[in-house]
Design a protein around this motif. Structure first.
Motif: not given
Length: 420
Positions: A319-339
């Motif tokens: 699920x990658x097309x050019x600059x669109x990546x589904x995992x990258x979209x999820x990762x932005x939320x994940x990195x903002x979580x507490x440990x």
């Protein structure tokens, strides 16, 4: 010099031999408000305010019509549209599909927006990455925009950035877009917020605040009484905002998901198209990525992509097309979580059932049993976990795969031996 209300007010006050403080005492209008009107920082006073000033000034009956007319002219000027190019709406998506219930609710709220003293309505649109929050808000703004004669405003608040812009910075942009000169924008953030609310008091403006980080970033931007409409999008639920209408987006219904994919790729291989839609979890961003990938590889059949997506271990990589990546979209939320929330998120991917409760969550992550409920709430607030009835929780299937990937990468020992 034009015969403005501010100039008339100042002349009439001088003729009456009154200071601003004396006029304020007589009229019940604050001295600061009178000062703003005379300096033309406030050009749209309410009718009852103008009437109170006229009575306090003891204006002769023959002069009152011109005094009231100057105030009406000021209000008319404030209904001018937002200057072209200032915080303009993004282009709508031509193949927008579904979300009929949500569009209908936004339309009902927009139609209910009334002039002061009614409070201007606010709608929050929340949901996990990829559910199409921005797309829905922009589509609605284009559909409803003609009814908002004061124009439309769109501001990306970059809520996933390491340092999103603060409310003071955003207010300066909004005031500039509404025609306030840079040297007239107050330095103080509270004064900026007050000026913004005053400008929207009479203007019928549709404002979209996209990708909001949290309540503190957007609360000072909310209007007071008036005929405007504010739409806020965020991955977070923004539960702290009071008196707002709430929309929470999830995956599309099966029929709408297949229709969106067909609108991207055309009518081909209907069985495989439906299968790809389900393998994408009916998530609009994943569907768009899959459709764009097929369109950029005309030699591929839909069945070929369905077969590639059927392997869970490789699905996110497909699920990658050019600059669109589904995992990258999820990762932005994940990195903002507490440990702890990040650790629990990873461990929950080991749950042997589709939905689970806090007891199973605690068994999977026994490090801090007292913090399990808080960590679950944080995951729900961030739209990485769906809360169901009776205290049970569920992952979207693509987010579960992302959690498994994070577990394998960050805690390989914890994930050793799990089923694929």
């Amino acid at each position: 010099m034009s015969d403005t209300f501010g100039r008339r007010l100042r002349e009439q006050r001088h003729t009456a031999g009154l200071t601003m403080e004396q006029l304020a005492e007589r009229s019940g209008v604050s001295a600061r408000a009178i000062s703003d009107m005379e300096r033309e920082r406030s050009v749209a006073p309410q009718r009852r305010t103008v009437q109170a000033l006229a009575e306090a000034l003891a204006l002769p009956a023959a002069e009152q019509p011109a005094f009231l007319a100057a105030a009406r002219a000021g209000r008319a000027r404030t209904t001018a549209t937002v200057p072209a190019g200032c915080c303009a709406l993004p282009r709508p998506i031509p193949d927008f599909t579904g979300r009929g219930r949500e569009l209908a609710q936004l339309t009902r709220v927009a139609n209910a927006a009334q002039p002061a003293p009614a409070v201007a309505p606010v709608v929050t649109v929340s949901g996990t990455a990829g559910t199409g929050k921005t797309t829905l808000a922009v589509q609605a703004a284009h559909l409803l925009g003609a009814a908002f004669t004061g124009g439309s405003l769109f501001v990306d608040l970059r809520g996933m950035d390491a340092r999103p812009p603060g409310a003071d910075e955003t207010l300066a942009r909004l005031l500039s877009a509404l025609g306030v000169r840079d040297d007239e924008i107050p330095e103080d953030g509270t004064d900026r917020a007050g000026m913004f609310r005053e400008l929207l008091h009479h203007r019928r403006v549709l404002a979209v605040f996209d990708n909001v980080a949290d309540e503190s970033q957007v609360r000072p931007l909310l209007p007071g009484p008036g005929p405007s409409l504010t739409v806020i999008t965020s991955r977070r639920l923004l539960a702290g905002l009071e008196g707002v209408h709430r929309l929470h987006l999830t995956q599309l219904p099966s029929e709408d998901a297949a229709t969106l994919l067909r609108r991207i790729i055309g009518d081909r291989e209907p069985g495989a198209t439906g299968e790809v839609a389900e393998l994408c979890g009916r998530l609009p961003l994943a569907l768009r990525i899959a459709g764009n990938r097929l369109m950029s590889r005309p030699q591929w059949t839909v069945r070929h992509l369905a077969d590639r997506l059927s392997d869970e271990r490789r699905r996110l990589d497909q699920l990658i097309a050019g600059d669109l990546r589904i995992a990258a979209a999820f990762s932005l939320s994940y990195t903002q979580l507490s440990p702890q929330a990040r650790r629990l998120f990873r461990r929950l991917s080991l749950a042997p059932v589709a939905d689970f409760d806090a007891g199973l969550a605690g068994a999977l992550d026994p490090v801090d049993p007292d913090g399990i409920e808080d960590a679950l709430d944080e995951l729900v607030e961030s739209s990485l976990l769906q809360a169901h009835v009776d205290g049970r929780y569920r992952f979207h299937n693509l987010i579960r795969l992302f959690a498994r990937e994070r577990l394998a990468e960050e805690e390989p020992a914890a994930g050793h031996g799990r089923s694929a």
